[in-house]
Write a protein that holds these residues in place. Structure first.
Motif, PDB file in Angstrom:
ATOM      1  N   GLY A 251      20.764  28.326  -4.200  1.00 33.18           N
ATOM      2  CA  GLY A 251      22.000  27.883  -3.900  1.00 33.18           C
ATOM      3  C   GLY A 251      22.707  27.388  -5.159  1.00 33.18           C
ATOM      4  N   LEU A 252      21.939  26.982  -6.264  1.00 33.06           N
ATOM      5  CA  LEU A 252      22.758  26.695  -7.655  1.00 33.06           C
ATOM      6  C   LEU A 252      23.185  27.624  -8.063  1.00 33.06           C
ATOM      7  CD1 LEU A 252      19.736  24.375  -9.100  1.00 33.06           C
ATOM      8  CD2 LEU A 252      21.951  23.673  -8.063  1.00 33.06           C
ATOM      9  N   GLY A 253      22.915  29.054  -7.804  1.00 30.00           N
ATOM     10  CA  GLY A 253      23.549  30.138  -8.228  1.00 30.00           C
ATOM     11  C   GLY A 253      25.120  30.367  -7.926  1.00 30.00           C
ATOM     12  N   ALA A 254      25.439  29.505  -7.151  1.00 34.91           N
ATOM     13  CA  ALA A 254      27.068  29.488  -6.881  1.00 34.91           C
ATOM     14  C   ALA A 254      27.641  28.812  -7.734  1.00 34.91           C
ATOM     15  CB  ALA A 254      27.078  28.918  -5.594  1.00 34.91           C
ATOM     16  N   ILE A 255      26.937  27.961  -8.705  1.00 40.79           N
ATOM     17  CA  ILE A 255      28.057  27.374  -9.899  1.00 40.79           C
ATOM     18  C   ILE A 255      28.279  28.445 -10.725  1.00 40.79           C
ATOM     19  CG2 ILE A 255      27.716  25.629 -11.565  1.00 40.79           C
ATOM     20  CD1 ILE A 255      25.550  24.284  -9.609  1.00 40.79           C
ATOM     21  N   ALA A 256      27.296  29.215 -11.142  1.00 38.41           N
ATOM     22  CA  ALA A 256      27.616  30.177 -12.312  1.00 38.41           C
ATOM     23  C   ALA A 256      28.562  31.202 -11.768  1.00 38.41           C
ATOM     24  CB  ALA A 256      26.074  30.943 -12.611  1.00 38.41           C
ATOM     25  N   LYS A 257      28.497  31.463 -10.365  1.00 36.79           N
ATOM     26  CA  LYS A 257      29.614  32.484  -9.759  1.00 36.79           C
ATOM     27  C   LYS A 257      30.951  31.855  -9.316  1.00 36.79           C
ATOM     28  CE  LYS A 257      25.739  35.286  -8.081  1.00 36.79           C
ATOM     29  NZ  LYS A 257      25.057  35.852  -6.851  1.00 36.79           N
ATOM     30  N   ALA A 258      31.110  30.660  -9.467  1.00 35.62           N
ATOM     31  CA  ALA A 258      32.258  29.926  -9.036  1.00 35.62           C
ATOM     32  C   ALA A 258      33.528  30.464  -9.946  1.00 35.62           C
ATOM     33  CB  ALA A 258      32.225  28.429  -9.156  1.00 35.62           C
ATOM     34  N   SER A 259      34.810  30.599  -9.237  1.00 36.19           N
ATOM     35  CA  SER A 259      35.849  31.026  -9.722  1.00 36.19           C
ATOM     36  C   SER A 259      36.383  30.224 -11.045  1.00 36.19           C
ATOM     37  CB  SER A 259      36.978  31.403  -8.732  1.00 36.19           C
ATOM     38  OG  SER A 259      37.330  30.043  -8.141  1.00 36.19           O
ATOM     39  N   SER A 260      36.233  29.047 -10.946  1.00 41.63           N
ATOM     40  CA  SER A 260      36.343  27.930 -12.178  1.00 41.63           C
ATOM     41  C   SER A 260      35.550  28.203 -13.148  1.00 41.63           C
ATOM     42  CB  SER A 260      36.377  26.464 -11.373  1.00 41.63           C
ATOM     43  OG  SER A 260      34.842  26.225 -11.015  1.00 41.63           O
ATOM     44  N   ILE A 261      34.405  28.936 -13.161  1.00 41.94           N
ATOM     45  CA  ILE A 261      33.992  29.216 -14.373  1.00 41.94           C
ATOM     46  C   ILE A 261      34.004  30.557 -15.078  1.00 41.94           C
ATOM     47  CG2 ILE A 261      31.383  29.533 -15.340  1.00 41.94           C
ATOM     48  CD1 ILE A 261      31.941  26.477 -14.361  1.00 41.94           C
ATOM     49  N   GLY A 262      33.891  31.628 -13.857  1.00 41.65           N
ATOM     50  CA  GLY A 262      34.448  33.012 -14.517  1.00 41.65           C
ATOM     51  C   GLY A 262      33.681  33.357 -15.857  1.00 41.65           C
ATOM     52  N   GLU A 263      34.558  34.161 -16.829  1.00 44.14           N
ATOM     53  CA  GLU A 263      34.084  34.568 -18.047  1.00 44.14           C
ATOM     54  C   GLU A 263      34.693  33.511 -18.992  1.00 44.14           C
ATOM     55  OE1 GLU A 263      35.077  38.635 -18.681  1.00 44.14           O
ATOM     56  OE2 GLU A 263      33.793  39.470 -17.094  1.00 44.14           O
ATOM     57  N   HIS A 264      35.535  32.776 -18.712  1.00 45.46           N
ATOM     58  CA  HIS A 264      36.169  32.040 -19.576  1.00 45.46           C
ATOM     59  C   HIS A 264      35.585  30.563 -19.922  1.00 45.46           C
ATOM     60  CE1 HIS A 264      39.368  29.785 -21.874  1.00 45.46           C
ATOM     61  NE2 HIS A 264      39.921  29.367 -20.825  1.00 45.46           N
ATOM     62  N   ASN A 265      35.254  29.980 -18.708  1.00 44.66           N
ATOM     63  CA  ASN A 265      34.626  28.441 -18.852  1.00 44.66           C
ATOM     64  C   ASN A 265      33.072  28.589 -18.864  1.00 44.66           C
ATOM     65  OD1 ASN A 265      37.204  27.236 -19.126  1.00 44.66           O
ATOM     66  ND2 ASN A 265      37.354  27.711 -16.748  1.00 44.66           N
ATOM     67  N   ILE A 266      32.605  27.337 -19.041  1.00 41.79           N
ATOM     68  CA  ILE A 266      31.037  27.502 -19.274  1.00 41.79           C
ATOM     69  C   ILE A 266      30.518  26.298 -18.174  1.00 41.79           C
ATOM     70  CG2 ILE A 266      29.067  27.002 -20.761  1.00 41.79           C
ATOM     71  CD1 ILE A 266      31.014  27.348 -22.859  1.00 41.79           C
ATOM     72  N   ALA A 267      29.350  26.824 -17.488  1.00 47.68           N
ATOM     73  CA  ALA A 267      28.572  25.768 -16.628  1.00 47.68           C
ATOM     74  C   ALA A 267      27.298  25.319 -17.234  1.00 47.68           C
ATOM     75  CB  ALA A 267      28.371  26.481 -15.322  1.00 47.68           C
ATOM     76  N   VAL A 268      26.861  24.229 -17.170  1.00 44.66           N
ATOM     77  CA  VAL A 268      25.436  23.760 -17.863  1.00 44.66           C
ATOM     78  C   VAL A 268      24.936  22.865 -16.693  1.00 44.66           C
ATOM     79  CG1 VAL A 268      24.205  22.505 -19.227  1.00 44.66           C
ATOM     80  CG2 VAL A 268      26.059  23.779 -20.022  1.00 44.66           C
ATOM     81  N   VAL A 269      23.727  23.716 -16.117  1.00 44.12           N
ATOM     82  CA  VAL A 269      22.695  22.798 -15.011  1.00 44.12           C
ATOM     83  C   VAL A 269      21.630  22.320 -15.599  1.00 44.12           C
ATOM     84  CG1 VAL A 269      21.574  23.252 -12.946  1.00 44.12           C
ATOM     85  CG2 VAL A 269      23.916  24.260 -13.193  1.00 44.12           C
ATOM     86  N   MET A 270      21.365  21.153 -15.430  1.00 44.30           N
ATOM     87  CA  MET A 270      20.169  20.391 -16.010  1.00 44.30           C
ATOM     88  C   MET A 270      19.361  19.684 -14.949  1.00 44.30           C
ATOM     89  SD  MET A 270      21.721  18.723 -19.424  1.00 44.30           S
ATOM     90  CE  MET A 270      23.073  17.958 -18.678  1.00 44.30           C
ATOM     91  N   GLY A 271      18.080  19.706 -15.060  1.00 47.52           N
ATOM     92  CA  GLY A 271      17.637  18.763 -14.017  1.00 47.52           C
ATOM     93  C   GLY A 271      15.982  19.425 -13.646  1.00 47.52           C
ATOM     94  N   ASP A 272      15.365  18.627 -12.905  1.00 47.80           N
ATOM     95  CA  ASP A 272      14.024  18.975 -12.325  1.00 47.80           C
ATOM     96  C   ASP A 272      14.175  20.117 -11.307  1.00 47.80           C
ATOM     97  OD1 ASP A 272      11.684  19.256 -11.149  1.00 47.80           O
ATOM     98  OD2 ASP A 272      11.332  17.345 -10.492  1.00 47.80           O
ATOM     99  N   LEU A 273      13.999  21.342 -11.610  1.00 48.55           N
ATOM    100  CA  LEU A 273      14.399  22.315 -10.610  1.00 48.55           C
ATOM    101  C   LEU A 273      13.312  22.872  -9.716  1.00 48.55           C
ATOM    102  CD1 LEU A 273      16.918  24.724 -12.591  1.00 48.55           C
ATOM    103  CD2 LEU A 273      17.111  22.675 -11.333  1.00 48.55           C
ATOM    104  N   ASN A 274      11.961  22.152  -9.826  1.00 48.41           N
ATOM    105  CA  ASN A 274      10.619  22.289  -9.122  1.00 48.41           C
ATOM    106  C   ASN A 274      10.350  23.890  -9.065  1.00 48.41           C
ATOM    107  OD1 ASN A 274       9.553  19.892  -8.259  1.00 48.41           O
ATOM    108  ND2 ASN A 274      11.522  19.549  -7.148  1.00 48.41           N
ATOM    109  N   SER A 275      10.523  24.477 -10.176  1.00 46.37           N
ATOM    110  CA  SER A 275      10.210  25.859 -10.361  1.00 46.37           C
ATOM    111  C   SER A 275      10.212  26.370 -11.663  1.00 46.37           C
ATOM    112  CB  SER A 275      11.495  26.986  -9.565  1.00 46.37           C
ATOM    113  OG  SER A 275      12.568  26.357 -10.100  1.00 46.37           O
TER     114      SER A 275
END
Length: 350
Positions: A251-275
């Motif tokens: 489900g966290l993949g939706a953050i990278a695919k969000a229209s607010s990110i696109g090819e212009h902006n950047i997303a950083v996800v940090m945390g204990d991803l248990n994997s």
């Protein structure tokens, strides 16, 4: 004895095959844990190869050693020898060759900044240690998981607001896995939300920071509007439900695919991803548009769990980012009174 060696090799290849399942199909007990232990299968395999050599079963020796090497294939990729999620060449810029940080206001993020993530073990992590790490490592954005109100009070007493005055937490819920997630920032956010994406786990809070003008310049975009969105995430562990575990990671993949990110902006996800990279669900998350800081740095893995032993450890904590950043100085380190190592990284805008 030859039959024993053959049976072991077959079982090891079947075990290895679990890592090759389509994402989500590994969401059944005990497969997530078996996959997590794959990098340690080389130990019994090498021991058996020694026994086979002693008995002059050279064919078995070869098979056992090749299988042992295969069990470490994902770990090997941390030194830059594995498959990449993207082979697209990146043009080096002046900022990459000279990543000197510049003074910026509290309203904009500079072109180089340091981040840190930590699982706080039900809010038991040592607050003074956390604040000391922020100061020593010049952390600009901090992501915490398994946070409690008591920990927040201890962090405030330790002076975290003097270093990172802005914060956003997820909304605490009874279904939270060990506590809620929080982000702290040195820079004033342009926007903040308690939950940026719905997954079957604790809320994923997000802070969006504007990039400073000198670090936002690109060939084809408006330099005044580029942003970085930071998220603190903690998918459930398999013991809390394998289906929710896999769904949370994917489900966290939706953050990278969000229209607010696109090819212009950047997303950083940090945390204990248990994997980790042996899990198909985690590799699918990378294919959704993220890069892993440790993998990209290619100087070896940063193993973060459990804190109290140096070996065997596995990698559960990550710093992920979409295109537009270059990691360096990725390092795991100890914080008292928690079961995970903290993970810090320096990120430079390309």
């Amino acid at each position: 004895m030859t039959t024993l060696f053959a049976v072991v090799v077959i079982l090891a290849w079947l075990w290895l095959g679990l890592s090759a399942l389509p994402a989500g199909l590994e969401a059944h007990m005990p497969m997530p844990y078996m996959i997590a232990l794959t990098p340690f299968l080389w130990v019994p395999l090498v021991i058996l190869a020694g026994m086979a050599a002693w008995q002059h079963h050279w064919g078995a020796v070869c098979l056992l050693l090749v299988t042992a090497l295969m069990t470490s294939s994902q770990r090997i990729s941390y030194w830059g020898t594995g498959l990449r999620t993207s082979a697209r060449p990146v043009r080096e810029t002046t900022r990459e060759t000279n990543p000197e940080p510049r003074e910026t206001s509290r309203e904009t993020l500079p072109n180089q900044f340091s981040v840190m993530t930590l699982n706080c073990r039900y809010g038991r992590a040592n607050a003074a240690n956390i604040v000391a790490a922020i100061r020593e490592r010049n952390i600009a954005v901090l992501a915490l998981q398994e946070v409690s109100d008591e920990l927040i009070a201890r962090l405030d007493a330790a002076g975290i607001a003097d270093l990172l005055p802005y914060r956003q937490s997820g909304d605490p819920q009874d279904s939270d896995n060990g506590g809620y997630n929080v982000l702290f920032s040195r820079y004033e956010p342009a926007s903040a939300v308690p939950n940026v994406v719905t997954i079957p786990a604790a809320d994923v809070p997000a802070l969006t920071l504007k990039l400073a003008a000198d670090s936002a310049v690109t060939d084809n975009t408006d330099s005044d509007s580029r942003t970085v969105t930071f998220c603190s995430a903690h998918p459930k562990s398999p013991m809390r439900g394998c289906a929710d575990w896999s769904a949370g990671i994917l489900g966290l993949g939706a953050i990278a695919k969000a229209s607010s990110i696109g090819e212009h902006n950047i997303a950083v996800v940090m945390g204990d991803l248990n994997s980790g990279t042996d899990h198909p669900s985690f590799r699918a998350l990378l294919k959704a548009g993220f890069k892993d800081a440790s993998l990209t740095q290619a100087t070896g893995p940063n193993l973060t769990f459990p804190r109290w032993v140096k070996w065997p450890r596995i990698e559960l904590d990550h710093v992920l980012f979409t295109a537009g950043l270059k990691p360096s100085g990725v390092k795991a380190f100890e914080v008292k009174d928690t079961d995970h190592l903290a993970l810090a990284a320096t990120l430079t805008v390309r």
